[in-house]
Design an enzyme around this catalytic site. Sequence first.
Site, PDB file in Angstrom:
ATOM      1  N   ARG A 233       0.846  -1.193   0.000  1.00 36.79           N
ATOM      2  CA  ARG A 233       0.000   0.000   0.000  1.00 36.79           C
ATOM      3  C   ARG A 233       0.882   1.245   0.000  1.00 36.79           C
ATOM      4  O   ARG A 233       1.858   1.324   0.764  1.00 36.79           O
ATOM      5  CB  ARG A 233      -0.846   0.036   1.268  1.00 36.79           C
ATOM      6  CG  ARG A 233      -2.161  -0.692   1.186  1.00 36.79           C
ATOM      7  CD  ARG A 233      -3.050  -0.113   0.142  1.00 36.79           C
ATOM      8  NE  ARG A 233      -4.447  -0.156   0.510  1.00 36.79           N
ATOM      9  CZ  ARG A 233      -5.423  -0.248  -0.367  1.00 36.79           C
ATOM     10  NH1 ARG A 233      -5.138  -0.330  -1.648  1.00 36.79           N
ATOM     11  NH2 ARG A 233      -6.668  -0.220   0.024  1.00 36.79           N
ATOM     12  N   GLU A 262      -2.096   7.583  -5.631  1.00 32.51           N
ATOM     13  CA  GLU A 262      -2.147   6.976  -6.966  1.00 32.51           C
ATOM     14  C   GLU A 262      -3.483   7.189  -7.676  1.00 32.51           C
ATOM     15  O   GLU A 262      -3.552   7.056  -8.904  1.00 32.51           O
ATOM     16  CB  GLU A 262      -1.829   5.481  -6.886  1.00 32.51           C
ATOM     17  CG  GLU A 262      -2.887   4.658  -6.153  1.00 32.51           C
ATOM     18  CD  GLU A 262      -2.497   3.187  -5.989  1.00 32.51           C
ATOM     19  OE1 GLU A 262      -1.295   2.870  -5.969  1.00 32.51           O
ATOM     20  OE2 GLU A 262      -3.427   2.364  -5.868  1.00 32.51           O
ATOM     21  N   HIS A 294       0.090  -0.390  -9.895  1.00 31.52           N
ATOM     22  CA  HIS A 294      -0.802  -1.234  -9.087  1.00 31.52           C
ATOM     23  C   HIS A 294      -1.322  -2.412  -9.914  1.00 31.52           C
ATOM     24  O   HIS A 294      -2.539  -2.607 -10.049  1.00 31.52           O
ATOM     25  CB  HIS A 294      -1.962  -0.408  -8.515  1.00 31.52           C
ATOM     26  CG  HIS A 294      -2.527  -1.026  -7.266  1.00 31.52           C
ATOM     27  ND1 HIS A 294      -3.047  -0.294  -6.238  1.00 31.52           N
ATOM     28  CD2 HIS A 294      -2.653  -2.321  -6.891  1.00 31.52           C
ATOM     29  CE1 HIS A 294      -3.476  -1.113  -5.290  1.00 31.52           C
ATOM     30  NE2 HIS A 294      -3.237  -2.352  -5.667  1.00 31.52           N
TER      31      HIS A 294
END
Length: 334
Positions: A233, A262, A294
């Site tokens: 994370r 993000e 991601h």
Amino acid sequence: MHIRVYGVQADELAAYEKAEGKYGFTFEFAEAPLNEDTVDQVHNCDGIILVTTCNVTEKVVKELSERGVKYLATRSAGSDHVDYDAVVKYGLHCANVPFYAPEAIAEHTILMALWVLRHGKKSYEMVKSGDFTMKGLKGRQLGQLTAGVLGTGRIGRTTMTLLNGFGTKVLGWDPYPNAAAEKLGTYVSKEELFAQSDIVFLHCPLTDDSYHLICDETLALMKPGAVLVNTARGGLVDHAAVLKALESGKLSGFAFDVYENEAEFVRKKLPVDQISDPVFKALFQREDTAYSAHVAFYTDGAINSMIEVTLDNLKEYETTGQCRNEIKVEGGAV
Ligand code: NAI
């Protein structure tokens, strides 16, 4: 059960076709995510499959209940896009996929670690520009390093297993140590882990306790020239502190699949110069970093597993009215 499915990709349609026979479900597919503007497109559905781009507010839940929807199933571990209090209030249910294919994330983690250790970005750019020398490309072998794994849960343990395959010395830290991880490495204190590790892997959830776990203070504890890898994370890392540590040489590399802010760019097409975050831009452009948007989870195996568990969740609701994966109020992981 008739189910409206959000966020389906073209190559996933076959899985739903197969499921029609296996589960006895019928499906319809929606392009725009479910939110307050699109909820009026829902008609005659018992169940809904969600993705994280949906925004299931109280208003949406109320409207869904009025339209006869009983069950929601998000195709993700995270569920912070669903107002679960509203789900309970209006008598609906919602399940998630608490975990899927830790191997997908662990393999990507190792890929990123090796890319940084072997100067992948620099090497690629050199070859692209016609420089076939070895200048600046001397790397380090993962198997000759000591690795520290923060968070020895499902993904952390899978990374530990892979590291064992390389012959890496593996250290671990977790507020809740477990016997399975003890077989894969040695638990030490967090301070010892930082002091002894050549490469640190983050595999813990983002909580109040772990927010900015990597910051000026913890970076100061790390070995000079250590490498940091974060596929968990973005909020675990104070990125401005990491940038300073890279500039000073305290860190020799940083690989990251997640970033605190993000949402501005992930899943979008946006030239880097249009991203407003100067720290991200500086990190992204450095030769000693590796960034992926991601995608650590994004493999065919993981997607199939996500779809299967989501459909199992809906079948469980249909047959028992309950589901073992009913989401928790605080939401899930990713
Ligand atoms: P898990 O729940 O199996 O393991 C997490 C471990 O971290 C547990 O053993 C827990 O005790 C430990 N932990 C909790 N707080 C900690 C702290 N402050 N410091 C160190 N350890 C701590 O979770 P799993 O499945 O291994 O996932 C780990 C994380 O990976 C998730 O929370 C999620 O943020 C991230 N993830 C990233 C994905 C990606 O695509 N990049 C995809 C899926 C998960």
